[in-house]
Design an enzyme around this catalytic site. Structure first.
Site, mmCIF file in Angstrom:
data_model
loop_
_atom_site.group_PDB
_atom_site.id
_atom_site.type_symbol
_atom_site.label_atom_id
_atom_site.label_comp_id
_atom_site.label_asym_id
_atom_site.label_seq_id
_atom_site.Cartn_x
_atom_site.Cartn_y
_atom_site.Cartn_z
ATOM 1 C CB SER A 65 -0.889 0.002 1.254
ATOM 2 O OG SER A 65 -1.714 1.142 1.214
ATOM 3 C CB VAL A 66 0.588 4.565 -1.662
ATOM 4 C CG1 VAL A 66 0.837 4.306 -3.119
ATOM 5 C CG2 VAL A 66 -0.898 4.704 -1.375
ATOM 6 C CB SER B 20 -10.682 4.312 -14.391
ATOM 7 O OG SER B 20 -11.260 5.054 -13.334
ATOM 8 C CE LYS C 197 -7.341 12.360 -6.180
ATOM 9 N NZ LYS C 197 -6.113 11.564 -6.374
ATOM 10 C CB SER D 43 -9.712 15.196 -8.529
ATOM 11 O OG SER D 43 -11.058 15.206 -8.910
ATOM 12 C CE1 TYR E 195 -10.580 10.853 -5.335
ATOM 13 C CE2 TYR E 195 -11.737 12.689 -6.370
ATOM 14 C CZ TYR E 195 -10.855 11.617 -6.460
ATOM 15 O OH TYR E 195 -10.262 11.322 -7.666
ATOM 16 C CB ALA F 169 -9.455 8.688 -17.889
HETATM 17 P P1 NAI Z 1 -8.542 3.028 -10.691
HETATM 18 O O1 NAI Z 1 -9.388 2.605 -9.552
HETATM 19 O O2 NAI Z 1 -8.716 2.332 -11.991
HETATM 20 O O3 NAI Z 1 -7.002 2.959 -10.312
HETATM 21 C C1 NAI Z 1 -6.501 3.214 -9.040
HETATM 22 C C2 NAI Z 1 -5.520 2.129 -8.717
HETATM 23 O O4 NAI Z 1 -4.938 2.421 -7.448
HETATM 24 C C3 NAI Z 1 -6.158 0.750 -8.622
HETATM 25 O O5 NAI Z 1 -5.490 -0.148 -9.477
HETATM 26 C C4 NAI Z 1 -6.010 0.374 -7.152
HETATM 27 O O6 NAI Z 1 -5.821 -1.010 -6.926
HETATM 28 C C5 NAI Z 1 -4.801 1.197 -6.750
HETATM 29 N N1 NAI Z 1 -4.748 1.460 -5.324
HETATM 30 C C6 NAI Z 1 -5.773 1.842 -4.518
HETATM 31 N N2 NAI Z 1 -5.349 1.987 -3.264
HETATM 32 C C7 NAI Z 1 -4.028 1.708 -3.255
HETATM 33 C C8 NAI Z 1 -3.031 1.705 -2.248
HETATM 34 N N3 NAI Z 1 -3.325 2.012 -0.980
HETATM 35 N N4 NAI Z 1 -1.767 1.372 -2.592
HETATM 36 C C9 NAI Z 1 -1.459 1.052 -3.878
HETATM 37 N N5 NAI Z 1 -2.366 1.022 -4.863
HETATM 38 C C10 NAI Z 1 -3.639 1.358 -4.559
HETATM 39 O O7 NAI Z 1 -8.804 4.602 -10.872
HETATM 40 P P2 NAI Z 1 -8.213 5.681 -11.884
HETATM 41 O O8 NAI Z 1 -9.363 6.426 -12.434
HETATM 42 O O9 NAI Z 1 -7.235 5.098 -12.800
HETATM 43 O O10 NAI Z 1 -7.511 6.678 -10.839
HETATM 44 C C11 NAI Z 1 -6.144 6.995 -10.848
HETATM 45 C C12 NAI Z 1 -5.960 8.298 -10.097
HETATM 46 O O11 NAI Z 1 -6.583 9.360 -10.813
HETATM 47 C C13 NAI Z 1 -6.582 8.296 -8.698
HETATM 48 O O12 NAI Z 1 -5.735 9.004 -7.810
HETATM 49 C C14 NAI Z 1 -7.870 9.070 -8.902
HETATM 50 O O13 NAI Z 1 -8.326 9.646 -7.700
HETATM 51 C C15 NAI Z 1 -7.432 10.077 -9.935
HETATM 52 N N6 NAI Z 1 -8.504 10.684 -10.700
HETATM 53 C C16 NAI Z 1 -9.187 9.952 -11.639
HETATM 54 C C17 NAI Z 1 -10.180 10.550 -12.381
HETATM 55 C C18 NAI Z 1 -10.884 9.835 -13.459
HETATM 56 O O14 NAI Z 1 -11.680 10.492 -14.185
HETATM 57 N N7 NAI Z 1 -10.654 8.538 -13.648
HETATM 58 C C19 NAI Z 1 -10.582 11.946 -12.136
HETATM 59 C C20 NAI Z 1 -9.772 12.614 -11.169
HETATM 60 C C21 NAI Z 1 -8.788 11.999 -10.484
#
Ligand code: NAI
Length: 300
Positions: free
Chosen positions: A73-74, A196, A166, A149, A162, A194
């Site tokens: 975990s991060v 996801s 952020k 975000s 959140y 995006a």
């Molecule tokens: P996602 O849920 O597909 O990817 C997030 C990844 O982080 C997952 O693979 C998950 O297993 C991993 N993760 C979660 N907690 C973790 C931890 N404690 N340690 C290590 N890995 C962990 O979501 P997405 O959309 O790809 O999000 C990526 C980033 O972009 C996030 O920070 C999200 O908040 C941010 N974001 C995404 C937006 C979107 O439109 N998809 C909009 C704004 C921000």
């Protein structure tokens, strides 16, 4: 000339899926060695499996790229950075991308909804970046991205936790940018949009087909390339659109010994945005304030 990452080592947190996966793949395609970190949990911060990170490492190795998986975990930043150091002896790029959602209206929010969001997004970015920082300082080179975000900038219903976390990352990145400047460590924040696992419930199928994670990737890769020069900035990408967001202030008004009524009577000058200014740092802000005071006092 294409932008390459040969001899560079990157950590991409949360790279087992969504946006992070696309960054890891494209970095590796361009010669970067990548630590693919992912806890492999669900979208709310529970459970964990090594499968997600392994899958992406397998994809990278499949096309001849170099990658290693990390399942921490991060908040365990030291262990994630150790994976890079043990394998390749350096760390050049940190993309703080891992994230979860615990959306709930404020009235129904529980402490765990607040704490988990801060633990993953803020403490996580802190822990990974903190562990990488001494290596970056010593080698006088580093590229850091934090993932913020639009919810941070504009607010969003059901995302008090959140949005707060952020926005914390924007301040984190802006101050890191100042501390990193003399070591050639750049830090910038990203506002992605995006489809996801995280966002698919709020996107129609038509939107989802436009907002591919792959459209965010080119911006992020440029932000962590050695030719990139901006720092302490906020960049945005979604659906093949790329841009930036800046904070602006107004000129405001000097009101000596102001009463509440003086504030009310001058509200247009205090709150109006006719004359706007853009400042790069808190120092600039203080200089501007003093100039403003002197200028307006001279007119009295
Ligand atoms: P996602 O849920 O597909 O990817 C997030 C990844 O982080 C997952 O693979 C998950 O297993 C991993 N993760 C979660 N907690 C973790 C931890 N404690 N340690 C290590 N890995 C962990 O979501 P997405 O959309 O790809 O999000 C990526 C980033 O972009 C996030 O920070 C999200 O908040 C941010 N974001 C995404 C937006 C979107 O439109 N998809 C909009 C704004 C921000």
């Amino acid at each position: 000339m294409s932008l390459r990452f040969d001899d560079r080592v990157a950590i991409v947190t949360g790279a087992g899926g969504g946006l992070g996966r696309t960054y890891a793949l494209e970095l590796a395609r361009r010669g970067c060695k990548v630590v693919v970190n992912d806890l492999g949990g669900d979208g709310h911060g529970s459970s964990g499996t090594s499968a997600m990170a392994d899958q992406v490492v397998g994809e990278i190795r499949g096309f001849g790229g170099e990658a290693v998986a990390n399942y921490d975990s991060v908040e365990n930043g030291e262990s994630i950075v150790k994976t890079a150091i043990d394998k390749w002896g350096r760390i050049d790029i940190v993309i703080n991308n891992a994230g979860i959602l615990r959306d709930v209206t404020f009235v129904n929010m529980k402490e765990i909804d607040w704490d988990l969001i801060f633990k993953v997004h803020v403490k996580g970015a802190y822990a990974v970046t903190k562990a990488a920082w001494p290596y970056m300082r010593d080698q006088k080179y580093g590229r850091i991205v934090v993932t913020s975000s639009n919810s941070a900038v504009y607010g969003n219903f059901g995302q008090v936790n959140y949005s707060a976390a952020k926005h914390a990352l924007i301040g984190f990145s802006n101050s890191l940018a100042q501390e990193g400047a003399k070591y050639n460590i750049l830090s910038n924040a990203l506002l992605p949009t995006a489809v996801s696992r995280m966002s698919k419930s709020v996107m129609s199928d038509a939107m989802a087909s436009m907002f591919l994670p792959e459209h965010v990737t080119p911006l992020v890769l440029y932000m962590v390339h050695e030719k990139f020069v901006d720092t302490g900035k906020l960049f945005e990408a979604g659906a093949q659109w790329y841009g930036t967001v800046h904070y602006y202030g107004n000129k405001g008004k000097v009101l000596p010994e102001a009463t509440v009524e003086d504030v009310r009577n001058n509200w247009n000058d205090i709150a109006g945005m006719d004359e706007i200014r853009y400042l790069e740092s808190s120092k600039d802000h203080m200089v501007e304030l003093m100039e403003n005071l002197n200028e307006q006092k001279a007119k009295m």
